[in-house]
Design a protein around this motif. Structure first.
Motif, PDB file in Angstrom:
ATOM      1  N   TRP A   1       0.701  -1.138  -0.093  1.00  0.00           N
ATOM      2  CA  TRP A   1       0.094  -0.034   0.107  1.00  0.00           C
ATOM      3  C   TRP A   1       0.842   1.120   0.048  1.00  0.00           C
ATOM      4  CZ3 TRP A   1       0.015  -3.359   4.347  1.00  0.00           C
ATOM      5  CH2 TRP A   1       0.873  -2.798   5.338  1.00  0.00           C
TER       6      TRP A   1
ATOM      7  N   VAL B   1      -4.595   5.548   6.068  1.00  0.00           N
ATOM      8  CA  VAL B   1      -5.601   5.676   5.261  1.00  0.00           C
ATOM      9  C   VAL B   1      -5.414   4.670   3.991  1.00  0.00           C
ATOM     10  CG1 VAL B   1      -6.858   6.950   3.603  1.00  0.00           C
ATOM     11  CG2 VAL B   1      -6.538   7.723   6.011  1.00  0.00           C
TER      12      VAL B   1
ATOM     13  N   LYS C   1      -5.599   1.100   5.243  1.00  0.00           N
ATOM     14  CA  LYS C   1      -7.121   0.631   5.497  1.00  0.00           C
ATOM     15  C   LYS C   1      -7.618   0.468   3.984  1.00  0.00           C
ATOM     16  CE  LYS C   1     -11.551   2.039   7.484  1.00  0.00           C
ATOM     17  NZ  LYS C   1     -11.976   3.242   8.117  1.00  0.00           N
ATOM     18  N   LYS C   2      -7.514   1.265   3.073  1.00  0.00           N
ATOM     19  CA  LYS C   2      -7.890   1.262   1.763  1.00  0.00           C
ATOM     20  C   LYS C   2      -7.675  -0.087   0.948  1.00  0.00           C
ATOM     21  CE  LYS C   2      -8.662   3.902  -2.528  1.00  0.00           C
ATOM     22  NZ  LYS C   2      -8.811   2.556  -3.463  1.00  0.00           N
ATOM     23  N   TYR C   3      -6.137  -0.353   1.097  1.00  0.00           N
ATOM     24  CA  TYR C   3      -5.586  -1.392   0.380  1.00  0.00           C
ATOM     25  C   TYR C   3      -6.314  -2.779   0.836  1.00  0.00           C
ATOM     26  CZ  TYR C   3      -2.368  -5.181  -0.508  1.00  0.00           C
ATOM     27  OH  TYR C   3      -1.764  -6.316  -1.176  1.00  0.00           O
TER      28      TYR C   3
ATOM     29  N   HIS D   1      -9.380  -3.036   2.398  1.00  0.00           N
ATOM     30  CA  HIS D   1     -10.635  -2.949   2.137  1.00  0.00           C
ATOM     31  C   HIS D   1     -10.776  -3.526   0.701  1.00  0.00           C
ATOM     32  CE1 HIS D   1     -14.555  -1.467   0.642  1.00  0.00           C
ATOM     33  NE2 HIS D   1     -14.939  -1.414   2.067  1.00  0.00           N
ATOM     34  N   ASP D   2     -10.000  -3.074  -0.267  1.00  0.00           N
ATOM     35  CA  ASP D   2     -10.162  -3.621  -1.561  1.00  0.00           C
ATOM     36  C   ASP D   2      -9.627  -4.910  -1.857  1.00  0.00           C
ATOM     37  OD1 ASP D   2     -11.066  -1.057  -2.143  1.00  0.00           O
ATOM     38  OD2 ASP D   2      -9.129  -0.276  -2.994  1.00  0.00           O
TER      39      ASP D   2
END
Length: 304
Positions: free
Chosen positions: A75, A119, A122-124, A126-127
């Motif tokens: 990420w 952030v 978390k996004k990595y 989540h995807d």
């Protein structure tokens, strides 16, 4: 901390792979007579020798130094790397001139940088979880990454056998092999034998129909090859599925020839029977061989 590991160089383009494989001469393979039982093994041995040689030229092993730092994570984008350098620059400036303004600038930028890291992470994930939601095994793999559950690097260092503690890799491998090879016979010996029934008691009736396999075709082999899952995991022959799938259309002629020889003689190539066995730790004492289960990695072409 830097670690040197051997990895495949996967940078060979698809065009280069196709060009290299299309130049291979399969005539020695298809020219082998199919009148003897050995022809199946001979054909596959010739095929695998040519393919493995081409594979190692296209994807040679290289030494890679891996660095266990935060910015080596998936990420960590180029933008975060720039921010990382900026943060270090501000910190050096503060050390050089430890004024209140320099300290405030560094603390402000550091907090913002850490926030961006959280952030991005978390996004990595989540995807990542969304992309593997239909595969339970891959979902658990991602969850282990999230909670940072790492495999112990101390496994296999000191194992216990009948003669005491052993640390010799060759001796440990031999003990693992003996343990895994005797699991089946050991369990079978505990099953009570029965003299009431014979296998012939279940073979009743007369059936006129017989079992018949039609010869396979290059189109069928290509269809099966394209349907297999991508993987860079290598068997004992050093081949992995991902690059094989990309060039399967160039390999279907010799593969279909080998499959038909196998059907004709009832012989499965010996080299495709050899699996790479990996011990996987289950739980409890990691020094006991009985606390491991075997994982078999078969040659990728055995699945075609």
């Amino acid at each position: 901390m830097l670690k040197c590991v051997a990895e495949r160089n996967w940078h060979a383009s698809l065009t280069l792979q196709q060009l290299h494989l299309s130049g291979l001469n399969w005539n020695p393979l298809t020219g082998l007579l199919s009148k003897t039982l050995d022809s199946t093994n001979d054909s596959y041995d010739t095929f695998s020798s040519l393919l493995i040689s081409a594979y190692h030229k296209l994807f040679p092993l290289k030494s890679v130094y891996s660095e266990s730092r935060r910015y080596s994570k998936p990420w960590f984008s180029k933008g975060l790397f720039v921010s990382h350098n900026r943060k270090n620059s501000l910190y050096k400036q503060f050390l050089k001139k430890p004024s209140k303004s320099n300290k405030a600038s560094y603390n402000k930028y550091r907090n913002k940088y850490n926030s961006l890291i959280r952030v991005a992470r978390k996004k990595y994930f989540h995807d990542k979880l969304d992309s593997v939601s239909s595969d339970l095994r891959k979902t658990w793999s991602v969850i282990k990454q999230i909670i940072s559950k790492k495999k112990s690097e101390q496994l296999f260092s000191n194992m216990k056998d009948s003669s005491g503690v052993c640390s010799d890799p060759s001796r440990i491998a031999t003990n693992f092999n003996n343990f895994f090879a005797n699991i089946g016979p050991s369990l079978a010996s505990k099953v009570p034998s029965s003299t009431q029934f014979s296998h012939k008691d279940f073979l009743v009736g007369h059936f006129a129909d017989c079992f018949f396999l039609n010869p396979t075709t290059p189109a069928e082999v290509a269809s099966i090859g394209h349907s297999l899952k991508n993987s860079k995991c290598e068997g004992v022959d050093g081949l992995s599925m991902s690059p094989i799938k990309e060039t399967i259309d160039l390999l279907v002629a010799p593969l279909s020839h080998i499959c038909n020889l196998s059907f004709e003689h009832g012989v499965f190539p010996d080299k495709l029977k050899i699996a790479k066995i990996l011990p996987v730790f289950k739980s409890d004492d990691p020094s006991l061989f009985s606390n491991y289960r075997p994982i078999s990695i078969l040659p990728c072409l055995s699945k075609v």
